[in-house]
Design a protein around this motif. Structure first.
Motif, PDB file in Angstrom:
ATOM      1  N   UNK A 184      -1.699   9.279   0.850  1.00  0.00           N
ATOM      2  CA  UNK A 184      -2.986   8.598   0.743  1.00  0.00           C
ATOM      3  C   UNK A 184      -2.890   7.097   0.944  1.00  0.00           C
ATOM      4  N   UNK A 185      -1.714   6.541   0.682  1.00  0.00           N
ATOM      5  CA  UNK A 185      -1.493   5.112   0.892  1.00  0.00           C
ATOM      6  C   UNK A 185      -1.046   4.808   2.316  1.00  0.00           C
ATOM      7  N   UNK A 186      -1.010   5.834   3.177  1.00  0.00           N
ATOM      8  CA  UNK A 186      -0.604   5.634   4.563  1.00  0.00           C
ATOM      9  C   UNK A 186       0.892   5.593   4.768  1.00  0.00           C
ATOM     10  N   UNK A 187       1.646   6.116   3.806  1.00  0.00           N
ATOM     11  CA  UNK A 187       3.108   6.127   3.876  1.00  0.00           C
ATOM     12  C   UNK A 187       3.570   7.523   4.254  1.00  0.00           C
ATOM     13  N   UNK A 188       4.453   7.616   5.231  1.00  0.00           N
ATOM     14  CA  UNK A 188       4.988   8.893   5.684  1.00  0.00           C
ATOM     15  C   UNK A 188       6.193   9.264   4.817  1.00  0.00           C
ATOM     16  N   UNK A 189       6.109  10.326   4.007  1.00  0.00           N
ATOM     17  CA  UNK A 189       7.220  10.673   3.122  1.00  0.00           C
ATOM     18  C   UNK A 189       8.508  11.038   3.866  1.00  0.00           C
ATOM     19  N   UNK A 190       8.402  11.383   5.137  1.00  0.00           N
ATOM     20  CA  UNK A 190       9.584  11.804   5.903  1.00  0.00           C
ATOM     21  C   UNK A 190      10.221  10.680   6.709  1.00  0.00           C
ATOM     22  N   UNK A 191       9.554   9.529   6.798  1.00  0.00           N
ATOM     23  CA  UNK A 191      10.021   8.445   7.677  1.00  0.00           C
ATOM     24  C   UNK A 191      11.002   7.533   6.969  1.00  0.00           C
ATOM     25  N   UNK A 192      11.850   6.891   7.767  1.00  0.00           N
ATOM     26  CA  UNK A 192      12.737   5.851   7.235  1.00  0.00           C
ATOM     27  C   UNK A 192      11.895   4.754   6.586  1.00  0.00           C
ATOM     28  N   UNK A 193      12.313   4.305   5.407  1.00  0.00           N
ATOM     29  CA  UNK A 193      11.473   3.398   4.621  1.00  0.00           C
ATOM     30  C   UNK A 193      12.312   2.325   3.963  1.00  0.00           C
ATOM     31  N   UNK A 194      11.808   1.101   3.992  1.00  0.00           N
ATOM     32  CA  UNK A 194      12.361  -0.007   3.224  1.00  0.00           C
ATOM     33  C   UNK A 194      11.379  -0.284   2.091  1.00  0.00           C
ATOM     34  N   UNK A 195      11.863  -0.276   0.854  1.00  0.00           N
ATOM     35  CA  UNK A 195      10.997  -0.538  -0.286  1.00  0.00           C
ATOM     36  C   UNK A 195      11.377  -1.847  -0.954  1.00  0.00           C
ATOM     37  N   UNK A 196      10.393  -2.436  -1.590  1.00  0.00           N
ATOM     38  CA  UNK A 196      10.681  -3.633  -2.409  1.00  0.00           C
ATOM     39  C   UNK A 196       9.630  -3.734  -3.494  1.00  0.00           C
TER      40      UNK A 196
END
Length: 236
Positions: free
Chosen positions: A224-236
């Protein structure tokens, strides 16, 4: 080890059933503040000087490999020691410590879902006696895939979201930090250009247990936040 909804977690039920194995079969880490550890903690748990595990000289960064090796050794943790971590802050600090172990190449690490909040709510035992583990030897093997440097993040931003294999950026901070209304004492406020936003606390259940929401709810919130759970991700 786990009966939880994810292999990254374990449950208070499992921990209660295996308290006799703390210190011999696995290490239990209290990732709360040191003053809270001295007041009360789960029997057998070792405490930390600070849950962020920052470096002595580079205080904005995670501690160095030699610093972590020394700390893990004092905690009685070798490369073969299973590690279970909990905190009293909705797993915020426990997740940080989990990541530091991942960063230094230790994979057999789990967070207690609900942590001390759930443990207290369930009326389980506590102690103020500090644990005194036997010293161990830990060899850090830094996993470069477990973190992203500021320079690497800047390169991702400058390349743009349409660049080949570009990871998505997930800002997990509060709404006020995201929109710049809360600068948390920093010189500048706002967020990294192109980042998606979903505060980490929205993935947690409310008091008293402070457990993670069910996985289907977490997935719905992330998508719902437009984030793909399967994609490579950088978090902060």
């Amino acid at each position: 080890m786990t009966t939880a909804q994810s292999e990254l977690l374990t449950t208070t039920d499992w921990l209660a059933d295996h308290l006799d194995g703390v210190g011999s079969e696995f290490a239990l880490i209290d990732a709360g503040e040191a003053v809270a550890y001295r007041r009360a903690h789960i029997p057998g748990a070792v405490g930390l000087p600070h849950p962020y595990l920052k470096g002595r000289e580079q205080t904005r960064l995670v501690m160095t490999a030699p610093e972590f090796e020394s700390l893990a050794g004092r905690l009685g943790i070798s490369n073969d020691t299973p590690v279970v971590i909990y905190d009293d802050n909705a797993s915020l600090h426990a997740a940080r410590v989990w990541w530091v172990f991942e960063h230094f190449g230790h994979r057999d690490v789990r967070v207690v879902d609900g942590g001390l909040n759930a443990w207290l709510d369930e009326g389980r035992p506590l102690t103020s006696a500090p644990a005194r583990p036997e010293a161990a030897t830990f060899e850090a093997r830094v996993d470069r895939g477990a973190h992203c440097t500021v320079d690497e993040l800047l390169a991702i931003v400058e390349a743009g979201p349409d660049a080949p294999d570009a990871p998505q950026i997930w800002d997990t901070r509060s709404d006020g930090e995201w929109d710049g209304s809360n600068d948390r004492g920093n010189d500048r406020a706002g967020h990294v250009p192109g980042a998606k936003h979903l505060e980490w606390l929205r993935l947690m259940q409310g008091p008293p247990s402070r457990r993670f929401r069910p996985l289907d709810e977490i997935r719905a919130l992330i998508e719902g936040a437009g984030i793909d759970p399967e994609a490579a991700t950088v978090t902060y």
